[in-house]
Design a protein around this motif. Structure first.
Motif, PDB file in Angstrom:
ATOM      1  N   ASP A 147       0.858  -1.192   0.000  1.00  0.00           N
ATOM      2  CA  ASP A 147       0.000   0.000   0.000  1.00  0.00           C
ATOM      3  C   ASP A 147       0.891   1.237   0.000  1.00  0.00           C
ATOM      4  O   ASP A 147       1.939   1.249   0.642  1.00  0.00           O
ATOM      5  CB  ASP A 147      -0.899   0.027   1.229  1.00  0.00           C
ATOM      6  N   ILE A 148       0.467   2.239  -0.729  1.00  0.00           N
ATOM      7  CA  ILE A 148       1.223   3.479  -0.807  1.00  0.00           C
ATOM      8  C   ILE A 148       1.089   4.282   0.477  1.00  0.00           C
ATOM      9  O   ILE A 148       1.846   5.226   0.733  1.00  0.00           O
ATOM     10  CB  ILE A 148       0.750   4.327  -2.019  1.00  0.00           C
ATOM     11  N   ALA A 149       0.122   3.925   1.314  1.00  0.00           N
ATOM     12  CA  ALA A 149      -0.084   4.623   2.587  1.00  0.00           C
ATOM     13  C   ALA A 149       1.067   4.306   3.544  1.00  0.00           C
ATOM     14  O   ALA A 149       1.862   3.399   3.305  1.00  0.00           O
ATOM     15  CB  ALA A 149      -1.414   4.213   3.206  1.00  0.00           C
ATOM     16  N   ASP A 150       1.133   5.043   4.656  1.00  0.00           N
ATOM     17  CA  ASP A 150       2.228   4.821   5.595  1.00  0.00           C
ATOM     18  C   ASP A 150       1.881   3.798   6.672  1.00  0.00           C
ATOM     19  O   ASP A 150       2.719   3.450   7.501  1.00  0.00           O
ATOM     20  CB  ASP A 150       2.646   6.142   6.258  1.00  0.00           C
ATOM     21  N   ARG A 151       0.632   3.306   6.674  1.00  0.00           N
ATOM     22  CA  ARG A 151       0.252   2.291   7.659  1.00  0.00           C
ATOM     23  C   ARG A 151      -0.929   1.477   7.156  1.00  0.00           C
ATOM     24  O   ARG A 151      -1.672   1.911   6.260  1.00  0.00           O
ATOM     25  CB  ARG A 151      -0.089   2.935   9.002  1.00  0.00           C
ATOM     26  N   VAL A 152      -1.102   0.306   7.740  1.00  0.00           N
ATOM     27  CA  VAL A 152      -2.235  -0.555   7.409  1.00  0.00           C
ATOM     28  C   VAL A 152      -3.522   0.111   7.897  1.00  0.00           C
ATOM     29  O   VAL A 152      -3.522   0.812   8.912  1.00  0.00           O
ATOM     30  CB  VAL A 152      -2.053  -1.927   8.096  1.00  0.00           C
ATOM     31  N   LEU A 153      -4.608  -0.108   7.181  1.00  0.00           N
ATOM     32  CA  LEU A 153      -5.908   0.460   7.544  1.00  0.00           C
ATOM     33  C   LEU A 153      -5.812   1.955   7.855  1.00  0.00           C
ATOM     34  O   LEU A 153      -6.107   2.400   8.966  1.00  0.00           O
ATOM     35  CB  LEU A 153      -6.482  -0.275   8.766  1.00  0.00           C
ATOM     36  N   PRO A 154      -5.386   2.752   6.897  1.00  0.00           N
ATOM     37  CA  PRO A 154      -5.214   4.189   7.137  1.00  0.00           C
ATOM     38  C   PRO A 154      -6.497   4.914   7.505  1.00  0.00           C
ATOM     39  O   PRO A 154      -6.460   6.013   8.048  1.00  0.00           O
ATOM     40  CB  PRO A 154      -4.652   4.694   5.797  1.00  0.00           C
ATOM     41  N   GLU A 155      -7.666   4.287   7.245  1.00  0.00           N
ATOM     42  CA  GLU A 155      -8.943   4.934   7.557  1.00  0.00           C
ATOM     43  C   GLU A 155      -9.295   4.844   9.031  1.00  0.00           C
ATOM     44  O   GLU A 155     -10.171   5.551   9.510  1.00  0.00           O
ATOM     45  CB  GLU A 155     -10.086   4.286   6.765  1.00  0.00           C
ATOM     46  N   LEU A 156      -8.627   3.944   9.757  1.00  0.00           N
ATOM     47  CA  LEU A 156      -8.981   3.701  11.147  1.00  0.00           C
ATOM     48  C   LEU A 156      -8.051   4.406  12.124  1.00  0.00           C
ATOM     49  O   LEU A 156      -7.008   4.953  11.758  1.00  0.00           O
ATOM     50  CB  LEU A 156      -8.959   2.196  11.433  1.00  0.00           C
ATOM     51  N   ASP A 157      -8.438   4.350  13.386  1.00  0.00           N
ATOM     52  CA  ASP A 157      -7.627   4.881  14.466  1.00  0.00           C
ATOM     53  C   ASP A 157      -6.249   4.206  14.449  1.00  0.00           C
ATOM     54  O   ASP A 157      -6.141   3.021  14.130  1.00  0.00           O
ATOM     55  CB  ASP A 157      -8.337   4.605  15.803  1.00  0.00           C
ATOM     56  N   GLU A 158      -5.217   4.959  14.806  1.00  0.00           N
ATOM     57  CA  GLU A 158      -3.858   4.417  14.738  1.00  0.00           C
ATOM     58  C   GLU A 158      -3.678   3.195  15.627  1.00  0.00           C
ATOM     59  O   GLU A 158      -2.895   2.298  15.316  1.00  0.00           O
ATOM     60  CB  GLU A 158      -2.837   5.502  15.113  1.00  0.00           C
ATOM     61  N   ARG A 159      -4.398   3.137  16.749  1.00  0.00           N
ATOM     62  CA  ARG A 159      -4.259   1.975  17.626  1.00  0.00           C
ATOM     63  C   ARG A 159      -4.789   0.714  16.955  1.00  0.00           C
ATOM     64  O   ARG A 159      -4.179  -0.365  17.062  1.00  0.00           O
ATOM     65  CB  ARG A 159      -4.987   2.237  18.943  1.00  0.00           C
ATOM     66  N   LEU A 160      -5.905   0.823  16.256  1.00  0.00           N
ATOM     67  CA  LEU A 160      -6.432  -0.336  15.532  1.00  0.00           C
ATOM     68  C   LEU A 160      -5.499  -0.713  14.395  1.00  0.00           C
ATOM     69  O   LEU A 160      -5.312  -1.895  14.102  1.00  0.00           O
ATOM     70  CB  LEU A 160      -7.821  -0.026  14.986  1.00  0.00           C
ATOM     71  N   SER A 161      -4.930   0.282  13.762  1.00  0.00           N
ATOM     72  CA  SER A 161      -3.995   0.035  12.681  1.00  0.00           C
ATOM     73  C   SER A 161      -2.786  -0.741  13.188  1.00  0.00           C
ATOM     74  O   SER A 161      -2.321  -1.697  12.565  1.00  0.00           O
ATOM     75  CB  SER A 161      -3.545   1.372  12.065  1.00  0.00           C
ATOM     76  N   ARG A 162      -2.262  -0.340  14.342  1.00  0.00           N
ATOM     77  CA  ARG A 162      -1.106  -1.038  14.914  1.00  0.00           C
ATOM     78  C   ARG A 162      -1.466  -2.472  15.299  1.00  0.00           C
ATOM     79  O   ARG A 162      -0.665  -3.392  15.123  1.00  0.00           O
ATOM     80  CB  ARG A 162      -0.584  -0.286  16.142  1.00  0.00           C
ATOM     81  N   THR A 163      -2.673  -2.663  15.807  1.00  0.00           N
ATOM     82  CA  THR A 163      -3.119  -4.010  16.181  1.00  0.00           C
ATOM     83  C   THR A 163      -3.126  -4.917  14.960  1.00  0.00           C
ATOM     84  O   THR A 163      -2.604  -6.044  14.994  1.00  0.00           O
ATOM     85  CB  THR A 163      -4.536  -3.960  16.788  1.00  0.00           C
TER      86      THR A 163
END
Length: 546
Positions: free
Chosen positions: A204-220
């Motif tokens: 993904d070109i984004a900087d994190r997984v699931l960029p639409e969600l809260d960063e904590r959920l993304s980290r999980t």
């Protein structure tokens, strides 16, 4: 006096909910007609579990005629809508044409796979917007592992066991998470060469997984994926897709037979063909879901740009949650237009999102409460059971069986690579050689997909990585855990479906088609070790497509 006729185009989350609510409100006083290519409502959020062998295909389908009393189902795809004559022209499943007149029209055609101007993507990638694509991906992945276990060539074994998923939104994340579990279980019974393990790569070109969600959920989600063995590569996309693999934007060439396209969705091109005011491909409506200047025409779901009254100046995102709620409001406002009740503007309250990561793992934030692990898994499955309009017991039974019994990794060979092209206006219907050409609408709509601004070399948009080659093309991405998907905000050229599974085409589609199931004219029949290659299709225009 004849009853007024209400025609609903599309039976996705918005269309199904509109028909369901109207059937209760009308009480026989109006004729309700539902035009849809299939005879079922597809619960898209669980599609990745079909591809991974957790659920049987029919579990995620709900019969339209069996659950919508007092609604007349017409099978077909809308070709053209004559607003002045108040008629919908359509093509049936066997190529026959038809016309439906209406007093009220609801446009809920939904969305289709988003295409990006990346070389090789249209030819070598599959989407994940329909059941045929999920079935194709399931067969393709199974076949690749079986062929890898049988070969003596280490290089070929590795390429067959490498699966690339483009798009780390809801769909791509779930496809990669479930896919890794599926292939690991398969090789436990069919050991590969020493040192080789199935590898799923999530781009993904984004900087994190699931960029639409809260960063904590993304980290999980990121942690679960990496611990499971998924190769997560953020800030990287696909620059070119070829029959032998994918060239990444960082210069690396990954040899693979599988490319899954989960970079989001775009509104169905039918909306743009109306010649009415649009907003990024979506039909502009007022807060009451009516088209300005056309009081008899309503629109909801992914095809409509509905003003977000909670965030003035913006429009509601393309998610299943919104589509489902808009369908109910749309039905009530239609009833009000006939003098039954009062009109209501569409307002919403975010209830949170859920992402199923396979097994007992998930990430969820119901009502703003961030959850992970087993608790999130329980909430996620409970949410889906509550949201499904049918098949709850069957789905729960499949989950129970999957927890105690091994999955059946067998190829059914029901869907061929060439029958589920990426750039189709009807991903829910598998193409049949010699069959009707469908509605003739250009899958890409009136305009070609725009290159993503942040994508290297005019690659895919925003946070959605660009295309993938499909040798084994499996097949949303629509919002997965959100009924009705929507593209990611950071997704280039639009937003990828949040909970929508993304799909991709398989390069090595099983062979052995019987009479009448041969590839289209001019398309070589794939051999046991030969990719089907670019499909020469007749269901698309030569201009205007990405």
């Amino acid at each position: 006096m004849s009853r007024p006729r209400i025609v609903i185009v599309g039976a996705g989350f918005a269309g199904y909910r509109t028909a369901q609510t109207l059937s209760k409100l009308a009480k026989g006083r109006a004729e309700i007609v539902l035009l849809n290519p299939t005879d079922y409502f597809l619960y898209l959020p669980l599609l990745p579990q079909v591809a991974a062998g957790v659920l049987e295909p029919r579990r995620v389908t709900v019969s339209l005629s069996g659950t919508l009393p007092h609604v007349r189902l017409v099978l077909g795809e809308a070709d053209h809508i004559d607003l002045d004559a108040r008629q919908v022209h359509y093509t049936g499943p066997e190529g026959e044409g038809g016309t439906l007149s209406y007093d009220r029209l609801v446009l809920a055609a939904g969305s289709v796979n988003k295409l990006l101007p990346i070389p090789g993507v249209a030819e070598h990638a599959h989407g994940f917007r329909g059941l045929p694509e999920a079935l194709y991906l399931r067969d393709h992945v199974t076949r690749q592992v079986e062929l890898a276990a049988a070969t003596d060539d280490p290089k070929r074994c590795s390429s067959r066991c490498t699966f690339v998923v483009v798009g780390a939104g809801y769909t791509g994340t779930e496809v990669a998470a479930h896919g890794q579990l599926f292939t690991d279980a398969q090789v436990a019974k069919q050991p590969l060469r020493t040192g080789v393990r199935p590898r799923w790569i999530l781009l993904d070109i984004a900087d994190r997984v699931l960029p639409e969600l809260d960063e904590r959920l993304s980290r999980t989600a990121d942690t679960v994926l990496r611990e499971r063995g998924v190769d997560v590569r953020m800030g990287t996309s696909v620059k070119e897709a070829t029959p032998d693999g994918v060239l990444l934007t960082d210069g690396e060439f990954v040899e693979t037979r599988t490319l899954v396209w989960c970079v989001g969705v775009r509104p169905d091109p039918l909306a743009e063909s109306l010649g009415l005011p649009m907003e990024r491909g979506r039909l502009l409506v007022d807060p009451h879901l009516q088209v300005p200047g056309r009081p008899e025409v309503f629109a909801c779901g992914d095809a409509a740009a509905v003003p977000d009254l909670e965030n003035p100046g913006s429009y509601t995102p393309m998610t299943a949650q919104h589509a489902w709620r808009q369908g109910k409001v749309c039905a009530r406002n239609i009833a009000a237009s006939f003098g039954d009740g009062e009109r209501h503007a569409y307002r919403h309250k975010d209830l949170g999102f859920v992402v199923d990561l396979g097994g007992v793992k998930a990430a969820a934030n119901p009502l703003g409460v961030n959850l992970s692990g087993v608790a999130a898994g329980a909430v996620t499955r409970g949410y889906h059971l509550a949201a499904m309009p049918g098949n709850r017991v069957r789905v729960a039974a499949d989950w129970l069986l999957d927890a105690v019994l091994p999955r059946q990794a067998v190829q059914l060979g029901l869907v061929r690579s060439w029958s589920v092209p990426l750039d189709t206006a009807s991903p829910e219907v598998a193409r049949v050689p010699g069959g009707p050409r469908g509605n003739g609408r250009s899958p890409g709509g009136a305009k070609a997909a725009e290159p993503a601004k942040n994508q290297p070399g005019g690659a895919p948009a925003g946070n959605q990585p660009g295309g993938e080659p499909a040798r084994s093309r499996p097949g949303r991405e629509a919002a997965k855990n959100q009924p009705g998907g929507e593209p990611a905000k950071n997704q280039p050229g639009g937003e990828p479906a949040r909970n929508q599974p993304g799909g991709e085409p398989a390069r090595n589609q099983p062979v052995g088609d019987g009479p009448g199931l041969a590839p289209p004219s001019g398309q070589p029949a794939p051999g046991p070790d030969v990719a089907p290659g670019p499909v020469r299709r007749t269901d698309r225009f030569t201009e205007g497509d990405a």
